[in-house]
Design a protein around this motif. Structure first.
Motif, PDB file in Angstrom:
ATOM      1  N   PHE A 594       0.962  -1.157   0.122  1.00  0.00           N
ATOM      2  CA  PHE A 594       0.243   0.179  -0.013  1.00  0.00           C
ATOM      3  C   PHE A 594       0.778   1.168  -0.079  1.00  0.00           C
ATOM      4  CE2 PHE A 594      -2.384  -3.591   1.969  1.00  0.00           C
ATOM      5  CZ  PHE A 594      -3.685  -3.324   1.279  1.00  0.00           C
ATOM      6  N   VAL A 595       0.708   2.050  -0.984  1.00  0.00           N
ATOM      7  CA  VAL A 595       1.664   3.240  -1.180  1.00  0.00           C
ATOM      8  C   VAL A 595       0.604   4.357  -0.984  1.00  0.00           C
ATOM      9  CG1 VAL A 595       3.084   4.635  -2.720  1.00  0.00           C
ATOM     10  CG2 VAL A 595       2.976   2.160  -2.869  1.00  0.00           C
ATOM     11  N   TYR A 596       0.866   5.380   0.005  1.00  0.00           N
ATOM     12  CA  TYR A 596       0.033   6.544   0.435  1.00  0.00           C
ATOM     13  C   TYR A 596       0.890   7.759   0.158  1.00  0.00           C
ATOM     14  CZ  TYR A 596      -3.144   3.693   3.172  1.00  0.00           C
ATOM     15  OH  TYR A 596      -3.972   2.926   3.401  1.00  0.00           O
ATOM     16  N   ALA A 597      -0.023   8.774  -0.721  1.00  0.00           N
ATOM     17  CA  ALA A 597       0.929  10.137  -1.051  1.00  0.00           C
ATOM     18  C   ALA A 597      -0.197  11.462  -0.851  1.00  0.00           C
ATOM     19  CB  ALA A 597       1.273   9.765  -2.360  1.00  0.00           C
ATOM     20  N   TRP A 598       0.672  12.201  -0.799  1.00  0.00           N
ATOM     21  CA  TRP A 598      -0.656  13.507  -0.540  1.00  0.00           C
ATOM     22  C   TRP A 598      -0.823  13.731  -1.903  1.00  0.00           C
ATOM     23  CZ3 TRP A 598      -1.012  14.736   4.319  1.00  0.00           C
ATOM     24  CH2 TRP A 598      -0.038  14.135   5.523  1.00  0.00           C
ATOM     25  N   ALA A 599      -0.156  13.809  -3.027  1.00  0.00           N
ATOM     26  CA  ALA A 599      -0.702  13.808  -4.367  1.00  0.00           C
ATOM     27  C   ALA A 599      -0.629  12.482  -5.160  1.00  0.00           C
ATOM     28  CB  ALA A 599       0.174  15.208  -5.048  1.00  0.00           C
ATOM     29  N   PRO A 600      -1.386  11.752  -4.999  1.00  0.00           N
ATOM     30  CA  PRO A 600      -1.478  10.405  -5.459  1.00  0.00           C
ATOM     31  C   PRO A 600      -1.341  10.316  -6.946  1.00  0.00           C
ATOM     32  CG  PRO A 600      -3.511  10.584  -4.657  1.00  0.00           C
ATOM     33  CD  PRO A 600      -2.711  11.881  -4.036  1.00  0.00           C
ATOM     34  N   GLY A 601      -2.125  11.219  -7.757  1.00  0.00           N
ATOM     35  CA  GLY A 601      -2.285  11.204  -9.105  1.00  0.00           C
ATOM     36  C   GLY A 601      -0.910  10.948  -9.792  1.00  0.00           C
ATOM     37  N   GLN A 602       0.054  12.049  -9.466  1.00  0.00           N
ATOM     38  CA  GLN A 602       1.360  11.834 -10.333  1.00  0.00           C
ATOM     39  C   GLN A 602       1.957  10.560 -10.056  1.00  0.00           C
ATOM     40  OE1 GLN A 602       4.299  14.625  -9.065  1.00  0.00           O
ATOM     41  NE2 GLN A 602       5.975  14.060 -10.463  1.00  0.00           N
ATOM     42  N   LEU A 603       1.865  10.093  -8.852  1.00  0.00           N
ATOM     43  CA  LEU A 603       2.554   8.934  -8.406  1.00  0.00           C
ATOM     44  C   LEU A 603       2.082   7.527  -9.199  1.00  0.00           C
ATOM     45  CD1 LEU A 603       4.788   7.741  -6.597  1.00  0.00           C
ATOM     46  CD2 LEU A 603       2.978   7.244  -4.905  1.00  0.00           C
ATOM     47  N   ALA A 604       0.706   7.869  -9.401  1.00  0.00           N
ATOM     48  CA  ALA A 604      -0.031   6.844 -10.258  1.00  0.00           C
ATOM     49  C   ALA A 604       0.212   6.668 -11.591  1.00  0.00           C
ATOM     50  CB  ALA A 604      -1.571   6.832  -9.926  1.00  0.00           C
ATOM     51  N   ARG A 605       0.746   7.791 -12.149  1.00  0.00           N
ATOM     52  CA  ARG A 605       0.903   7.865 -13.602  1.00  0.00           C
ATOM     53  C   ARG A 605       2.518   7.201 -13.336  1.00  0.00           C
ATOM     54  NH1 ARG A 605      -1.813  12.700 -13.365  1.00  0.00           N
ATOM     55  NH2 ARG A 605       0.275  13.851 -13.035  1.00  0.00           N
ATOM     56  N   GLU A 606       3.322   7.432 -12.599  1.00  0.00           N
ATOM     57  CA  GLU A 606       4.768   7.099 -12.840  1.00  0.00           C
ATOM     58  C   GLU A 606       4.909   5.584 -12.488  1.00  0.00           C
ATOM     59  OE1 GLU A 606       7.111   8.574 -13.572  1.00  0.00           O
ATOM     60  OE2 GLU A 606       6.418  10.565 -13.730  1.00  0.00           O
ATOM     61  N   LEU A 607       3.853   4.760 -11.348  1.00  0.00           N
ATOM     62  CA  LEU A 607       3.888   3.802 -11.197  1.00  0.00           C
ATOM     63  C   LEU A 607       2.831   2.918 -11.757  1.00  0.00           C
ATOM     64  CD1 LEU A 607       4.370   3.970  -7.212  1.00  0.00           C
ATOM     65  CD2 LEU A 607       6.122   3.589  -8.769  1.00  0.00           C
ATOM     66  N   GLY A 608       2.585   3.400 -13.067  1.00  0.00           N
ATOM     67  CA  GLY A 608       1.653   2.644 -13.635  1.00  0.00           C
ATOM     68  C   GLY A 608       1.739   1.217 -14.140  1.00  0.00           C
ATOM     69  N   ASP A 609       2.891   0.573 -14.079  1.00  0.00           N
ATOM     70  CA  ASP A 609       3.372  -0.624 -14.638  1.00  0.00           C
ATOM     71  C   ASP A 609       3.682  -1.448 -13.327  1.00  0.00           C
ATOM     72  OD1 ASP A 609       5.610   0.441 -13.995  1.00  0.00           O
ATOM     73  OD2 ASP A 609       6.936  -0.646 -15.412  1.00  0.00           O
ATOM     74  N   VAL A 610       3.513  -0.963 -12.147  1.00  0.00           N
ATOM     75  CA  VAL A 610       3.745  -1.825 -10.647  1.00  0.00           C
ATOM     76  C   VAL A 610       2.460  -2.029 -10.092  1.00  0.00           C
ATOM     77  CG1 VAL A 610       5.008  -1.469  -8.369  1.00  0.00           C
ATOM     78  CG2 VAL A 610       5.788  -0.535 -10.647  1.00  0.00           C
ATOM     79  N   GLU A 611       2.358  -3.333  -9.721  1.00  0.00           N
ATOM     80  CA  GLU A 611       1.282  -3.814  -9.066  1.00  0.00           C
ATOM     81  C   GLU A 611       1.011  -3.412  -7.457  1.00  0.00           C
ATOM     82  OE1 GLU A 611       0.136  -8.028 -10.037  1.00  0.00           O
ATOM     83  OE2 GLU A 611       0.332  -7.369 -11.816  1.00  0.00           O
ATOM     84  N   VAL A 612       0.973  -2.076  -7.322  1.00  0.00           N
ATOM     85  CA  VAL A 612       0.605  -1.689  -6.043  1.00  0.00           C
ATOM     86  C   VAL A 612      -0.742  -0.844  -5.780  1.00  0.00           C
ATOM     87  CG1 VAL A 612       2.990  -1.721  -5.479  1.00  0.00           C
ATOM     88  CG2 VAL A 612       2.065   0.335  -6.294  1.00  0.00           C
ATOM     89  N   GLU A 613      -0.993  -0.760  -4.832  1.00  0.00           N
ATOM     90  CA  GLU A 613      -2.232  -0.005  -4.419  1.00  0.00           C
ATOM     91  C   GLU A 613      -2.041   1.386  -3.899  1.00  0.00           C
ATOM     92  OE1 GLU A 613      -6.505   0.082  -1.934  1.00  0.00           O
ATOM     93  OE2 GLU A 613      -5.644  -1.951  -2.360  1.00  0.00           O
ATOM     94  N   ILE A 614      -2.335   2.279  -4.621  1.00  0.00           N
ATOM     95  CA  ILE A 614      -1.961   3.929  -4.133  1.00  0.00           C
ATOM     96  C   ILE A 614      -3.246   4.651  -3.794  1.00  0.00           C
ATOM     97  CG2 ILE A 614      -1.088   5.950  -5.203  1.00  0.00           C
ATOM     98  CD1 ILE A 614       0.204   4.362  -7.514  1.00  0.00           C
ATOM     99  N   ARG A 615      -2.968   5.012  -2.711  1.00  0.00           N
ATOM    100  CA  ARG A 615      -4.029   6.024  -1.969  1.00  0.00           C
ATOM    101  C   ARG A 615      -3.614   7.313  -1.479  1.00  0.00           C
ATOM    102  NH1 ARG A 615      -5.997   1.164   2.304  1.00  0.00           N
ATOM    103  NH2 ARG A 615      -6.759  -0.387   0.656  1.00  0.00           N
TER     104      ARG A 615
END
Length: 627
Positions: A594-615
């Motif tokens: 589980f990956v948490y970020a204050w601004a998850p949008g950019q992180l989700a784009r960068e980690l698009g090919d990694v199977e993790v849950e971004i919140r």
């Protein structure tokens, strides 16, 4: 409508009226402002900040001591531990009016006519929050004195509808000389028990000492027990019959106060009153065969040897009615203590003339393998240590099926032993809380006390873990109890946490093996509009670790991302994006990341090919807080 309703909007008025329409007409009523109470829940956000210098032992910490208003602490816990707490024990203020609790920085006045309403609302708000913390198999135990028990129980019925289980009664002392006007000394208190639908006490291991007989055919041990039922002849006329042993031609009269079991299963058409001229006999003898319904279960049980008749007993035969009456008058007939089983006015008295009458009692065979439970239930009576000898050791009541606890003096002595002084008034004995927690939990689970006071519950958990190698975790919540007169007072720091610190460091053999590393946290209010600026990453990290069931660690502010790896889950919180994180996550290639970020949008784009849950950090916590 005027006064306190003037500033309410139309929507708020409708909401208030709808709530009142749903309110039960029968129950407890106290002064409360429902809208203000609802608004208080979400008035602001609560963060908990770890105070490293007040924590004990190195991180990670599996236990917590939280300093702050327990209303705030419970809101934080509801956000992070909803539905996961196994046992809650609280010893709330008893509202005696003798300055026994602090509320809104003022002592309650004994003469305040709203004193009870203020106390009830204070507890209702907190019990309602605590309810949401309980697991489906969780339980809340609340101590209370006799004076306030009725009010508290009715209030808890409102806060936890349908969850009432029972009440423990605890002997607090023996031989109290102080009394009220009616010359009665109150020597007991209560523990109210409310639980989830799947909750069960552990019970006590059954003793098999009485299973002394061996059945070679069944290959099983068995014991003999009472076969009668707790109903008299008027309540169960079908149980009023002569039990007959066909092997010895002996008859056994029923106890009119505790008759034999019904000879027929439920639903069978049989009524002894249908045979007014006949004394029923089961199994039927030669005189009653064909006159009573066939296929009775007594005959079946006798044939299966589930009913055992006495071997060595007194047997008498009375040749005429006069001889029988003489024996009745002399109480020389079969007796159940002082109750005659044959008496002058007995229906069909003449039946017993000329019969072999057994003075013993037939018994029921109980096989060990047929036991439904490996344990027996807990008694609602908590027995003082000094009075364990009074427990009845009978066939049906095992003296081990009782909670055994010390008195209030034990609690006071413990505090003096640990602190060297009377650091806290009216502490509960550790043995009381320990035995209740033992019954309410397995070797794991979270135990919460949000009126922690002197941390008796923490010590109880520590003792249990030391005893059975368990991994129970505790959360203690305590306020500072500072007032205008004592602004520097800090009960949580100087008593609640200090007790656990001293137990952790003690070399007293009495406390050998007690260890409980804990994080010391302090509640902090944050306005929702300021959340993006005032919620510190380290406070968000503590909340997320708790949310995922992880022990607490120190957040590294200098790191652009923090990670907490455990066997079942990996938690990551990203403060700023770092390309190294992408490579690190790819190397993990595991589930439950589980990956948490204050601004998850950019992180989700960068980690698009990694199977993790971004919140989103903010959305996750706010959503949990406002549930």
């Amino acid at each position: 409508m005027s006064g306190k309703y003037d500033d309410l909007s139309k929507a708020q008025l409708i909401e208030l009226l709808e709530k009142r329409d749903r309110t039960k007409k029968l129950g407890l009523v106290w002064e409360r402002d429902e809208i203000a109470a609802d608004q208080a829940i979400d008035e602001n956000f609560i963060a908990c900040e770890i105070v490293p210098e007040l924590s004990d032992k190195p991180a990670p910490w599996t236990n917590m001591i939280i300093e702050g208003d327990n209303f705030d602490a419970l809101r934080w816990l509801r956000m992070t531990l909803s539905g996961r707490v196994k046992c809650i024990y609280v010893d709330p203020p008893y509202n005696t009016g003798n300055k026994d609790w602090v509320y809104n920085d003022r002592y309650m006045d004994k003469e305040d006519r709203f004193r009870q309403s203020t106390w009830l609302e204070f507890l209702f708000e907190r019990i309602s929050l605590a309810r949401d913390l309980l697991a489906e198999d969780g339980v809340i135990l609340v101590s209370i004195n006799d004076e306030q028990r009725a009010l508290l129980e009715l209030m808890m019925d409102e806060a936890m509808p349908g969850k009432r289980i029972a009440t423990f009664t605890w002997r607090t002392r023996t031989g109290g000389n102080d009394s009220k006007g009616a010359f009665i000394s109150e020597n007991h208190e209560h523990v109210l028990i409310y639980g989830g639908p799947d909750f069960r006490f552990g019970g006590y291991e059954k003793t098999f000492e009485k299973y002394i007989f061996w059945d070679e055919e069944r290959k099983d041990h068995y014991r003999l027990s009472d076969i009668s039922q707790p109903k008299d002849m008027n309540e169960r006329i079908n149980g009023f019959y002569a039990m007959y042993d066909p092997q010895t031609d002996t008859y056994y009269p029923p106890n009119p106060q505790r008759v034999w079991p019904s000879p027929f299963p439920k639903g069978a058409k049989y009524d002894a009153t249908d045979y007014p001229d006949l004394m029923p006999v089961f199994p039927p003898d030669e005189a009653t065969k064909g006159k009573l319904p066939a296929k009775d279960q007594i005959s079946k049980w006798v044939k299966q040897r589930r009913i055992v008749f006495p071997d060595d007993q007194r047997v008498e035969v009375f040749d005429d009615i006069d001889a029988l009456r003489v024996a009745i008058d002399a109480a020389d007939v079969p007796m159940a203590r002082k109750t005659k089983k044959i008496w002058r006015e007995m229906p069909h008295l003449e039946f017993w003339v000329g019969k072999r009458i057994g003075y013993g009692i037939p018994q029921w065979v109980r096989y060990k393998k047929e036991l439904k439970n490996a344990t027996q239930p807990v008694s609602s009576w908590i027995t003082p240590l000094a009075e364990t000898y009074t427990l009845p050791a009978t066939e049906e009541i095992d003296p081990n099926a009782h909670l055994v606890s010390g008195s209030t003096q034990e609690g006071t002595t413990d505090i003096q032993d640990i602190f060297g002084s009377k650091a806290f008034n009216y502490p509960k004995p550790v043995s009381l809380v320990r035995e209740m927690v033992r019954q309410a939990t397995s070797q794991t689970g979270i135990v919460l006390d949000f009126f922690a006071g002197s941390a008796t519950t923490a010590q109880a958990v520590m003792e249990l873990n030391a005893e059975d190698g368990g991994d129970r975790r505790f959360i203690m919540v305590s306020s500072t109890e500072s007032t205008e007169d004592e602004p520097d007072k800090n009960l949580c720091r100087d008593v609640t946490a200090e007790r656990v610190r001293r137990l952790n460091a003690s070399d007293d053999p009495k406390y050998d093996g007690l260890a409980a590393p804990f994080a010391y946290l302090r509640t902090r209010e944050i306005a929702f509009e300021d959340l993006d600026y005032d919620l510190a990453p380290k406070d968000a990290w503590a909340a997320l670790e708790t949310l995922h069931g992880l022990p607490l660690t120190i957040y590294e502010d200098a790191a652009v991302w923090n990670a907490h790896e455990s066997e079942g889950v990996t938690l990551v919180m990203v403060d700023k994006y770092d390309a190294a994180l992408l490579d690190w996550l790819r190397e993990k290639s595991r589930q439950n990341v589980f990956v948490y970020a204050w601004a998850p949008g950019q992180l989700a784009r960068e980690l698009g090919d990694v199977e993790v849950e971004i919140r989103s950090v903010r959305d996750t916590l706010v959503r949990g807080f406002q549930q």
